[in-house]
Design a protein around this motif. Structure first.
Motif, short mmCIF file in Angstrom:
data_model
loop_
_atom_site.label_atom_id
_atom_site.label_comp_id
_atom_site.label_asym_id
_atom_site.label_seq_id
_atom_site.Cartn_x
_atom_site.Cartn_y
_atom_site.Cartn_z
N ALA A 1 -20.92 -22.58 -1.53
CA ALA A 1 -21.02 -23.18 -2.86
C ALA A 1 -22.46 -23.11 -3.36
N GLY B 1 -18.24 -21.70 -7.13
CA GLY B 1 -19.04 -22.70 -6.41
C GLY B 1 -18.36 -24.05 -6.41
N LYS C 1 -17.17 -26.11 -3.14
CA LYS C 1 -17.68 -27.48 -2.97
C LYS C 1 -16.54 -28.46 -2.73
N CYS D 1 -23.21 -19.66 -4.51
CA CYS D 1 -22.57 -19.37 -5.80
C CYS D 1 -23.32 -20.04 -6.94
#
Length: 734
Positions: free
Chosen positions: A714, A699, A703, A717
């Motif tokens: 993200a 994630g 991001k 995740c």
């Protein structure tokens, strides 16, 4: 002699007159039929004499024809001594009565023989006969009795013991039978020479007496005397034939295994210092049964399948199935069927922990040339494969083949087949390439386990355990908790894995205190040597509650137990039958746990000491290198940390913690492309899709890309990481 025997004054045709007629008959050489006529079954001399005391003499309805050999013994005795004395006449009469089935009458006649008085004469006769055979000269004192008279009297003592046995007076029978062995053994302390007594029934009587005596002691509940009699039978030179010796050895082994008491070890002073002396019943029984198997291999005795059955039980009890495999491999081809040999050897190697050897044997058995539809072998192969994730797919194939071969023949085997299919599917789900496929395999596994549970009415704790495990891995924690409790209840708390699974499910529900209570209950019911995993999980629960000092104390207690255990049993001892590692490797894992704990407390020196303790046990450890990397990372030494993580991955390319940690350090350093970091995280998720740290780092990677699609990925995740973290146990369920 006669003065010691009180016989009531007989009527016409009484005992003394009839004895005289018998002797006259024997001296004149008249046919034996006249003796038979003179002594009918219902009105025999012994019957008349015995009935005066108010007893019934007729016991058996079936009568046997008298054996003419006893008459021949008496005739030979007469030729040698020119007379048949009172004891010999009674021996002859008792023999006839015993053969006719008049047990009580025969016993009454035998009791008229003064054994104590004639024993010295028999001993002297036996010893002088041996001396004459050794010297081979005529310069010796004549024996007080003929060898045929001794044979006749020993047979009378034996038949007296048999009569007492028929009347269930076992202790008296044993004492009477023991007299025969005492007489022969004291007369011939070095044992019987070869062909001794070949010209009479002495050897035959002796064989029967040696074999009978232990049985009589067993019937009289005299275990110690029975064991001593067995050892006496096997250690003294009685000139027993091979079959008789084998029967005695087998019966002795059976008695040692199942008598319920522990015998004192044999005192074998005649053996060399290096000779093996059994320390307990099981070892002595194993020795006897192995001797019998060796005799079979040398073709000295016929093959008896029960020998292998008892040896299998004995070696299973002693935990030495590898030795059983060696014994089976030494058997000559043809003694047991080749397919049966494969199956038994597979069982032995599996029980000895050599799973891959067992699996290869089963593969041979299940080949198209042998027996591809053998249900038992298919189920066993599926079980072995299901316990190893790398072979789970093959385990599925074996289980399905077994179910196809059943044809609805046996519901219990069908339940076992479904159970093993479910176990293999659970293992195979770990390697699923996608979440959907993993979920599908787990669902199919739960369906198979549920079918197995229905067949057994949910009464098999093993089935319930895996139902709990499958639901736990799918994070269906309430169902997992129910099955775990049911399994533990059925087992009565006797299986450590049930306690561990229950505590870990509770930890996944964040009920850490309840999990610790469960483990304390388990520790109260478990021996010191089996508390390793329980204490370790307890420490993890204490860490989850923030009670770090208590966790350190628990780890210290565990290390103390391991240290004492190592000194007492050696470093190779397994902590528990369900554990696949030794106490030494387990100790190394505890040092790693402590190192992580001290790192979280920023106690660098203590963490380094723990890691050095681990290195002293084994220098090859991916976990230790990962812990070293975590230590460097917490200190801010990212390059050193990355080097340690790479060392761990060199040892184990699929080590998930090192993959996620290395990806995190690379992301911080910015020295590698996003694609490389992403591939490391995806590799970690391929191995363990339930790892929240891998999802979280993935994630962060999405991001950092800062695009609309990457931010959406993200978020997914982070959500997966949060869900998994929320339901993550303090230790893996499996």
């Amino acid at each position: 002699m006669k003065g010691k025997i009180r016989i009531k004054k007989p009527r016409s045709g009484g005992l003394r007159e009839d004895l005289g007629q018998i002797m006259k008959c024997l001296c004149t050489g008249e046919p034996i039929t006249k003796v038979d006529k003179m002594i009918p079954s219902s009105e025999s001399l012994a019957t008349k004499d015995y009935s005066l005391s108010g007893y019934s003499s007729k016991v058996s309805d079936s009568e046997k024809k008298p054996d003419s050999r006893n008459i021949e013994e008496a005739e030979l005795s007469l030729r040698e001594s020119s007379s048949l004395n009172y004891e010999e006449a009674r021996a002859l009469l008792g023999r006839i009565e015993y053969q006719k089935g008049n047990i009580e009458a025969a016993l009454h006649v035998f009791e008229g023989i003064d054994i104590a008085a004639i024993t010295p004469k028999m001993k002297l006769t036996l010893s002088r006969r041996v001396e004459r055979r050794k010297r081979r000269s005529h310069d010796y004192a004549p024996p007080p009795m003929s060898i045929h008279a001794v044979s006749l009297l020993l047979e009378a003592i034996f038949l007296k013991a048999k009569s007492l046995q028929h009347l269930q007076r076992f202790k008296e029978a044993a004492k009477t039978c023991k007299v025969i062995l005492d007489i022969v053994e004291s007369s011939l302390p070095e044992g019987l020479p070869e062909n001794f007594g070949a010209d009479c029934k002495l050897q035959e009587t002796l064989n029967k007496a040696v074999e009978l005596l232990p049985e009589l002691w067993k019937f009289s509940d005299s275990s110690r005397e029975a064991i001593l009699s067995y050892r006496r039978a096997l250690l003294h030179q009685w000139n027993l034939d091979a079959e008789t010796t084998a029967r005695i050895q087998k019966q002795f082994a059976i008695f040692l295994l199942y008598c319920g008491g522990e015998a004192s070890p044999p005192n074998l002073r005649s053996l060399m210092d290096s000779s093996f002396v059994p320390r307990n019943n099981i070892e002595e029984a194993i020795l006897l049964l192995m001797i019998l198997l060796r005799k079979v291999s040398l073709k000295r005795i016929e093959w008896d399948p029960s020998i292998l059955d008892h040896l299998s039980f004995a070696l299973s009890m002693s935990g030495d199935l590898r030795a059983l495999a060696n014994q089976i491999e030494e058997l000559l081809p043809g003694i047991i069927n080749r397919k049966e040999r494969y199956h038994i050897l597979a069982l032995c190697y599996y029980g000895a922990g050599e799973d891959l050897v067992a699996l290869n044997l089963l593969r041979k058995l299940l080949s198209s040339r042998e027996d591809p539809d053998c249900v038992q072998a298919l189920l066993m192969a599926s079980r072995i494969c299901g316990e190893k994730l790398n072979f789970a797919e093959e385990g599925i194939s074996f289980a399905r083949r077994a179910l196809e071969s059943l044809d609805d023949e046996c519901s219990e085997l069908e339940g076992t087949g479904n159970f093993l299919l479910g176990v293999a599917l659970l293992g195979h789900s770990k390697s699923a390439p996608s979440n959907s496929e993993r979920f599908a395999r787990q669902s199919e596994a739960l369906q198979a386990l549920g079918s197995a549970g229905k067949i057994t009415s949910m009464k098999d704790p093993n089935f319930l355990y895996y139902l709990s495990l499958g639901n736990a891995e799918q994070r269906k924690l309430e169902a997992a908790l129910y099955y775990a409790k049911s399994s533990l209840k059925l087992e009565g708390g006797s299986n450590i894995r049930g306690w561990l699974l229950l505590a870990r499910i509770l930890s996944a529900q964040k009920r850490f205190m309840d999990g610790e209570i469960v483990l304390n209950a388990a520790l109260d019911q478990t021996g010191k040597w089996d508390q390793g995993e329980l204490l370790r999980t307890k420490a993890k629960l204490q860490i989850a509650q923030g009670r770090l000092k208590s966790a350190i104390e628990t780890y210290t207690q565990l290390l103390a137990v391991l240290q004492v255990q190592s000194k007492s049993f050696g470093s190779g001892k397994k902590l528990h039958k369900d554990c696949g590692y030794s106490s030494r490797s387990f100790e190394q894992e505890i040092w790693h746990d402590l190192a992580y704990l001290y790192i979280s407390l920023s106690q660098w020196r203590d963490a380094e000491i723990c890691l050095s303790k681990s290195a002293a046990i084994s220098s090859y450890s991916a976990v230790r290198n990962h812990a070293t990397g975590v230590l460097y990372e917490r200190k801010g030494l990212l390059k050193e940390a990355l080097k340690a993580y790479r060392n761990a991955l060199d040892m184990d390319p699929n080590h998930v913690p090192s993959l996620t940690s290395a990806a995190g350090v690379l992301r911080q350093l910015g020295s590698q492309s996003i694609a490389i970091i992403k591939s490391m995280l995806m590799n970690a998720l391929r191995v363990d899709r339930m790892n929240p740290s891998a999802w979280y780092n993935l994630g962060l990677l999405h991001k950092a890309e800062d695009t609309a699609s990457s931010l959406e990925e993200a978020a997914e995740c982070f959500e997966a990481a949060a869900i998994l973290e929320e339901s993550a146990p303090v230790e893996p369920f499996r």
